[in-house]
Every structure is written in C-alpha cells, then in structure tokens.
Design a protein around this motif. Structure first.
Motif, PDB file in Angstrom:
ATOM      1  N   ASP A  97       0.864  -1.166   0.000  1.00 43.17           N
ATOM      2  CA  ASP A  97       0.000   0.000   0.000  1.00 43.17           C
ATOM      3  C   ASP A  97       0.910   1.229   0.000  1.00 43.17           C
ATOM      4  O   ASP A  97       2.067   1.159   0.379  1.00 43.17           O
ATOM      5  CB  ASP A  97      -0.921  -0.016   1.230  1.00 43.17           C
ATOM      6  CG  ASP A  97      -2.071   0.980   1.054  1.00 43.17           C
ATOM      7  OD1 ASP A  97      -2.860   1.143   1.975  1.00 43.17           O
ATOM      8  OD2 ASP A  97      -2.145   1.605  -0.027  1.00 43.17           O
ATOM      9  N   SER A  98       0.335   2.368  -0.415  1.00 46.40           N
ATOM     10  CA  SER A  98       1.170   3.553  -0.734  1.00 46.40           C
ATOM     11  C   SER A  98       1.463   4.433   0.460  1.00 46.40           C
ATOM     12  O   SER A  98       2.338   5.291   0.414  1.00 46.40           O
ATOM     13  CB  SER A  98       0.404   4.412  -1.745  1.00 46.40           C
ATOM     14  OG  SER A  98      -0.873   4.748  -1.172  1.00 46.40           O
ATOM     15  N   GLY A 100      -1.159   6.159   1.698  1.00 45.01           N
ATOM     16  CA  GLY A 100      -2.290   7.097   1.660  1.00 45.01           C
ATOM     17  C   GLY A 100      -3.233   6.900   2.820  1.00 45.01           C
ATOM     18  O   GLY A 100      -3.693   7.843   3.450  1.00 45.01           O
ATOM     19  N   PHE A 101      -3.501   5.662   3.122  1.00 47.84           N
ATOM     20  CA  PHE A 101      -4.468   5.366   4.188  1.00 47.84           C
ATOM     21  C   PHE A 101      -3.868   5.642   5.560  1.00 47.84           C
ATOM     22  O   PHE A 101      -4.524   6.180   6.454  1.00 47.84           O
ATOM     23  CB  PHE A 101      -4.875   3.903   4.103  1.00 47.84           C
ATOM     24  CG  PHE A 101      -6.031   3.541   4.981  1.00 47.84           C
ATOM     25  CD1 PHE A 101      -5.841   2.758   6.110  1.00 47.84           C
ATOM     26  CD2 PHE A 101      -7.309   3.990   4.694  1.00 47.84           C
ATOM     27  CE1 PHE A 101      -6.906   2.421   6.919  1.00 47.84           C
ATOM     28  CE2 PHE A 101      -8.388   3.660   5.506  1.00 47.84           C
ATOM     29  CZ  PHE A 101      -8.188   2.874   6.613  1.00 47.84           C
ATOM     30  N   ASP A 151      -2.885   8.057  -2.607  1.00 55.14           N
ATOM     31  CA  ASP A 151      -4.221   8.653  -2.729  1.00 55.14           C
ATOM     32  C   ASP A 151      -4.500   9.504  -1.505  1.00 55.14           C
ATOM     33  O   ASP A 151      -3.864   9.370  -0.469  1.00 55.14           O
ATOM     34  CB  ASP A 151      -5.290   7.570  -2.887  1.00 55.14           C
ATOM     35  CG  ASP A 151      -5.196   6.494  -1.816  1.00 55.14           C
ATOM     36  OD1 ASP A 151      -6.186   5.788  -1.607  1.00 55.14           O
ATOM     37  OD2 ASP A 151      -4.115   6.364  -1.182  1.00 55.14           O
ATOM     38  N   VAL A 153      -7.025  10.061   1.166  1.00 48.73           N
ATOM     39  CA  VAL A 153      -8.184   9.422   1.794  1.00 48.73           C
ATOM     40  C   VAL A 153      -8.773  10.397   2.807  1.00 48.73           C
ATOM     41  O   VAL A 153      -8.042  10.952   3.623  1.00 48.73           O
ATOM     42  CB  VAL A 153      -7.768   8.124   2.522  1.00 48.73           C
ATOM     43  CG1 VAL A 153      -8.999   7.352   3.004  1.00 48.73           C
ATOM     44  CG2 VAL A 153      -6.926   7.247   1.594  1.00 48.73           C
ATOM     45  N   ILE A 191      -6.293   3.912  -7.519  1.00 41.43           N
ATOM     46  CA  ILE A 191      -7.279   3.756  -6.436  1.00 41.43           C
ATOM     47  C   ILE A 191      -8.439   4.716  -6.676  1.00 41.43           C
ATOM     48  O   ILE A 191      -8.250   5.933  -6.696  1.00 41.43           O
ATOM     49  CB  ILE A 191      -6.645   4.037  -5.059  1.00 41.43           C
ATOM     50  CG1 ILE A 191      -5.425   3.134  -4.826  1.00 41.43           C
ATOM     51  CG2 ILE A 191      -7.697   3.845  -3.957  1.00 41.43           C
ATOM     52  CD1 ILE A 191      -4.681   3.411  -3.525  1.00 41.43           C
ATOM     53  N   GLN A 193     -11.455   6.856  -5.628  1.00 41.11           N
ATOM     54  CA  GLN A 193     -12.013   7.481  -4.439  1.00 41.11           C
ATOM     55  C   GLN A 193     -13.380   8.068  -4.802  1.00 41.11           C
ATOM     56  O   GLN A 193     -13.975   7.671  -5.821  1.00 41.11           O
ATOM     57  CB  GLN A 193     -11.038   8.543  -3.898  1.00 41.11           C
ATOM     58  CG  GLN A 193      -9.743   7.961  -3.315  1.00 41.11           C
ATOM     59  CD  GLN A 193      -9.963   7.148  -2.055  1.00 41.11           C
ATOM     60  OE1 GLN A 193     -11.045   7.156  -1.457  1.00 41.11           O
ATOM     61  NE2 GLN A 193      -8.944   6.416  -1.635  1.00 41.11           N
ATOM     62  N   GLY A 219     -10.952   2.350  -3.188  1.00 38.12           N
ATOM     63  CA  GLY A 219     -10.532   2.757  -1.855  1.00 38.12           C
ATOM     64  C   GLY A 219     -11.616   3.579  -1.191  1.00 38.12           C
ATOM     65  O   GLY A 219     -12.734   3.689  -1.694  1.00 38.12           O
ATOM     66  N   GLY A 220     -11.261   4.139  -0.028  1.00 36.86           N
ATOM     67  CA  GLY A 220     -12.188   5.037   0.659  1.00 36.86           C
ATOM     68  C   GLY A 220     -13.444   4.352   1.153  1.00 36.86           C
ATOM     69  O   GLY A 220     -14.442   4.987   1.460  1.00 36.86           O
ATOM     70  N   LEU A 221     -13.402   3.028   1.253  1.00 32.63           N
ATOM     71  CA  LEU A 221     -14.534   2.291   1.846  1.00 32.63           C
ATOM     72  C   LEU A 221     -14.004   1.537   3.071  1.00 32.63           C
ATOM     73  O   LEU A 221     -12.827   1.590   3.355  1.00 32.63           O
ATOM     74  CB  LEU A 221     -15.131   1.328   0.809  1.00 32.63           C
ATOM     75  CG  LEU A 221     -15.805   2.023  -0.380  1.00 32.63           C
ATOM     76  CD1 LEU A 221     -16.206   0.999  -1.433  1.00 32.63           C
ATOM     77  CD2 LEU A 221     -17.019   2.827   0.070  1.00 32.63           C
ATOM     78  N   SER A 222     -14.894   0.901   3.748  1.00 32.63           N
ATOM     79  CA  SER A 222     -14.552   0.241   5.022  1.00 32.63           C
ATOM     80  C   SER A 222     -13.915   1.269   5.957  1.00 32.63           C
ATOM     81  O   SER A 222     -13.005   0.977   6.715  1.00 32.63           O
ATOM     82  CB  SER A 222     -13.603  -0.952   4.803  1.00 32.63           C
ATOM     83  OG  SER A 222     -12.267  -0.562   4.743  1.00 32.63           O
ATOM     84  N   MET A 250     -10.091  -2.452  -1.214  1.00 37.16           N
ATOM     85  CA  MET A 250      -9.082  -2.285  -0.161  1.00 37.16           C
ATOM     86  C   MET A 250      -9.694  -2.317   1.242  1.00 37.16           C
ATOM     87  O   MET A 250     -10.700  -1.684   1.505  1.00 37.16           O
ATOM     88  CB  MET A 250      -8.331  -0.958  -0.357  1.00 37.16           C
ATOM     89  CG  MET A 250      -7.686  -0.841  -1.727  1.00 37.16           C
ATOM     90  SD  MET A 250      -6.622   0.596  -1.851  1.00 37.16           S
ATOM     91  CE  MET A 250      -5.112  -0.086  -1.178  1.00 37.16           C
ATOM     92  N   GLY A 251      -9.037  -3.106   2.113  1.00 38.36           N
ATOM     93  CA  GLY A 251      -9.424  -3.082   3.524  1.00 38.36           C
ATOM     94  C   GLY A 251     -10.700  -3.827   3.838  1.00 38.36           C
ATOM     95  O   GLY A 251     -11.304  -3.600   4.885  1.00 38.36           O
TER      96      GLY A 251
HETATM   97  C1  LIG Z   1      -5.459  -0.056   3.256  1.00 35.11           C
HETATM   98  C2  LIG Z   1      -6.703   0.710   2.858  1.00 35.11           C
HETATM   99  C3  LIG Z   1      -7.923   0.338   3.395  1.00 35.11           C
HETATM  100  C4  LIG Z   1      -9.075   1.032   3.044  1.00 35.11           C
HETATM  101  C5  LIG Z   1      -9.044   2.100   2.163  1.00 35.11           C
HETATM  102  C6  LIG Z   1      -7.792   2.491   1.611  1.00 35.11           C
HETATM  103  C7  LIG Z   1      -7.680   3.601   0.694  1.00 35.11           C
HETATM  104  O1  LIG Z   1      -8.670   4.272   0.340  1.00 35.11           O
HETATM  105  N1  LIG Z   1      -6.459   3.926   0.205  1.00 35.11           N
HETATM  106  C8  LIG Z   1      -5.352   3.248   0.564  1.00 35.11           C
HETATM  107  N2  LIG Z   1      -4.157   3.639   0.028  1.00 35.11           N
HETATM  108  N3  LIG Z   1      -5.390   2.182   1.410  1.00 35.11           N
HETATM  109  C9  LIG Z   1      -6.604   1.801   1.948  1.00 35.11           C
END
Ligand SMILES: Cc1cccc2c(=O)nc(N)[nH]c12
Length: 375
Positions: A97-98, A100-101, A151, A153, A191, A193, A219-222, A250-251
């Motif tokens: 993963d980058s 971002g989260f 990204d 987030v 990713i 968003q 991304g951006g969920l959970s 993701m996640g």
């Molecule tokens: C690990 C993870 C979980 C859940 C969401 C994200 C996300 O939106 N962006 C990144 N880079 N990682 C995420």
C-alpha cells in the motif's frame, strides 16, 4: 501469445457466474488465482505466523506497507537486505500500500497539500513528507510486485466539496505516480475514491481508466460506512472499471463482505480482520464467529471446526480458551492460522462455484450458515 517478459502483469478472466469473475492475475512472482484474499503483512510479517505457515493456509499474495516499512527499518535497509521478498521470505507476489491510508489513519498532525502529505511519525514523532513520487521511490526500493498509487483518503461522512477535492487530487497524484515509475517489474494500481457519491465514483473510475493502469482498487470504503452503502458504491463503480484488469477492494472485510464483493465483480481483497480478530480470541467458521474466551467453551472438547487446518483441529476449544485466558502466545497463533485458512477456504469455494456457474447458490449457502450457526 505475448511472453511474460513483455507483459509481466496480465489479468486473464476464465469464467463468470453472474457478475462474479474467476480469473488469474499473472505477476513476475507467479500467478494469483482470483477471487483471492491477501493476508496483511504490514511490517514484513503476517503477525504471529512464520511465513511458511502463511503459505500453508493457501495464500498466494500478501501485503506490505510503505508507511510502516519506510519508518522502520527504512526502505533502503530492506533494499540492502535483498528487497521485501528476501527480507520477509515470501516468494510469491507482494502488494504494497502507498501510505495514503496511514496518513489518514495513523500519522499525527498530517497536513495535505498538492505536493503531498507532511506528518509526524507515530513511532518517534519525526517529521515525514510523502509525495506521490516519494511513495513510488519507497515502493520501488521495497521491490513489491504491485505498488498502490498515493491517494488522498478522507474520513466519512464529510462535506461534498472536501470529498470532491480529495478525489480530484487522487487522480492527479495517480498520474504523478505513473510518471515516477522506473521499474518495469512493478505494476501500479490506481485507487478509485469519491466517498459515497455514485456519480463522483463513476467520474473517478473513468478518469483513472483513461490512464490505463494494470489494475484498479476501490478505496475510501470500510472507513465506517454501513455495509449496504459500500455495496451500493460497488454496484456503481465495478461496471465502469476496465473488465480486463483486476479489481481490488481495499481493507475489506468480513467473510460476508468478501462474497458481496465477489457478487459485484471484485477480484482481490485484503483486511486485518482475520488476523487482528484471531489475536483477540475470535474464530471465523462456517457457523459464524466463536468468541473463545466465552466460559461456555471451557470444557468443550470439539475442535474449532471440522474443516480447521490440522494444526488447529488437533486442539479442543477448551484448550484454546485456556491459552487465551493464560495469555499464552499459542492462542493468537492458532486462531490466526484458523482465520487465514478459513478465508482461503472461502475464496477457494467461491472460485470453484464460479467455475461451475453456481456462485449465487454458494453465496446463499454461506450466508445461511453464518446467520443460523451456533455462536
Ligand atoms: C489499506 C486501505 C484500506 C481502506 C481504504 C484504503 C484507501 O482508500 N487507500 C489506501 N491507500 N489504502 C486503503
């Protein structure tokens, strides 16, 4: 047929059952049968399991993390120790993963500008800056097969303007990550968003689709939204993503979230749930979850489940409860093994059901088992 040298990364769709896809994601470190679950190995280890045991659960691809590994031990040290594969002993594909989260979830006092993020390390408070270019530089030093773009987030719920600006910035940052790439043996995944706004999600997926990434993540969920909201966003986003590229949610998530994702065309998942809950005495089974500290298991001689891996099945529930009550290391190890093996068995069952075009029946059977099981 192009050799893997020219196209080291290739997604091949084999079958479909409704919107559920059965495929293979080819990487320089081997193929990944999809739908697939990727165990999380944030700091170069899947917590509690020697790497051979991770392989034994059936996992084919694991995760590492840019934020954590660049802070400790540092990506140059990982590079000098042979890169993430040699460092961790994992010979299969690795996705990183980058960061971002983690900027949003872990870092302290993060400030985001168009350039990137500036924040304080959660380890020693030192000042760190992470730009799209820096994130790719770290991931190339780590040597992962798949690098996630950086990204922006944002937490949900949030103002539409904030979500829109973060989404537009994520698109610009994705393009900057692409420009920063120097390794042909590393693929970048974009990713998507856009919060819980279907139109914004579609716009973001289309813009990123134009950039022709080898794979796409949602991304951006959970991040705290109710599951039906996540499913609604998947319904809107998956159909717009390129059909010949892998889709990675993701996640996510609980076993039911994985099946709901597969039903909507998702191919890859990662989540700390099986490992983190395993360390906290919660076991996932076909009959639902077991909380092993519960006194009702004190003299229960049954194994966790008849389909538990042999190393777990050889012990009674009463014994595993004892391990947790006595704070023995073996408790978390056994339930981590149980839960990762369970997630892999669930993915293997889903892959077979799609091959036989009976995924909906498989989904109903699993959901009923979890709903009606004895907790
Ligand atoms: C690990 C993870 C979980 C859940 C969401 C994200 C996300 O939106 N962006 C990144 N880079 N990682 C995420």
């Amino acid at each position: 047929m192009t050799s893997t040298i020219e196209r080291p990364f290739r997604y091949e769709k084999l079958q479909q059952s409704g919107k559920a896809r059965r495929g293979v994601f080819h990487t320089p470190h081997g193929p990944v049968q999809t739908p697939a679950f990727m165990p999380v190995g944030t700091q170069g280890t899947v917590k509690g399991l020697e790497i051979g045991l991770v392989r034994e659960t059936g996992a084919e691809m694991i995760l590492g993390n840019t934020y954590h590994l660049s802070l400790r031990p540092g990506e140059q040290i990982v590079r000098e120790l042979g890169g993430l594969h040699e460092f961790s002993g994992w010979k299969g594909p690795i996705l990183t993963d980058s960061g971002g989260f983690q900027i949003f979830s872990l870092a302290q006092m993060a400030k985001i500008t168009e350039e990137g993020a500036v924040f304080r390390s959660h380890i020693d408070g030192s000042k760190i800056s992470l730009s799209p270019e820096r994130s790719i530089e770290i991931q190339e030093a780590l040597g992962s097969d798949v690098a996630m773009v950086l990204d922006h987030v944002v937490s949900l719920p949030n103002e539409a303007k904030v979500i829109r600006e973060a989404c537009d910035r994520s698109i610009r940052w994705a393009a900057r990550c692409q420009q920063a790439a120097t390794r042909a043996d590393q693929a970048q995944f974009a990713i998507v968003q856009g919060g819980l706004d279907e139109n914004l999600r579609v716009y973001c997926a289309e813009e990123l689709g134009e950039l022709e990434f080898p794979g796409y993540a949602i991304g951006g969920l959970s991040v705290g939204e109710p599951p039906p909201e996540m499913y609604r966003i998947l319904d809107a986003t998956c159909p717009v993503l390129p059909a010949d590229r892998p889709r990675y949610l993701m996640g996510v998530g609980r076993p039911e979230d994985l099946l709901e994702g597969i039903r909507r065309g998702v191919d890859l998942f990662d989540c700390v749930m099986p490992t983190r809950n395993g360390r906290n005495a919660l076991a996932f089974t076909d009959e639902g979850t077991l909380r092993l500290r519960n006194a009702k298991y004190q003299t229960d001689r049954r194994p966790i489940s008849p389909t538990s891996p042999e190393r777990v099945r050889q012990h009674s529930r009463g014994y595993i409860r004892h391990l947790f009550m006595a704070k023995e290391m073996l408790g978390p190890i056994l339930l981590t093994l149980q839960n990762l093996a369970y997630y892999q068995q669930l993915m293997a069952g889903a892959r077979q059901a799609i091959e036989e075009d009976r995924f909906e029946a498989f989904y109903e059977q699993k959901m009923n088992g979890w709903r009606n099981g004895d907790e």
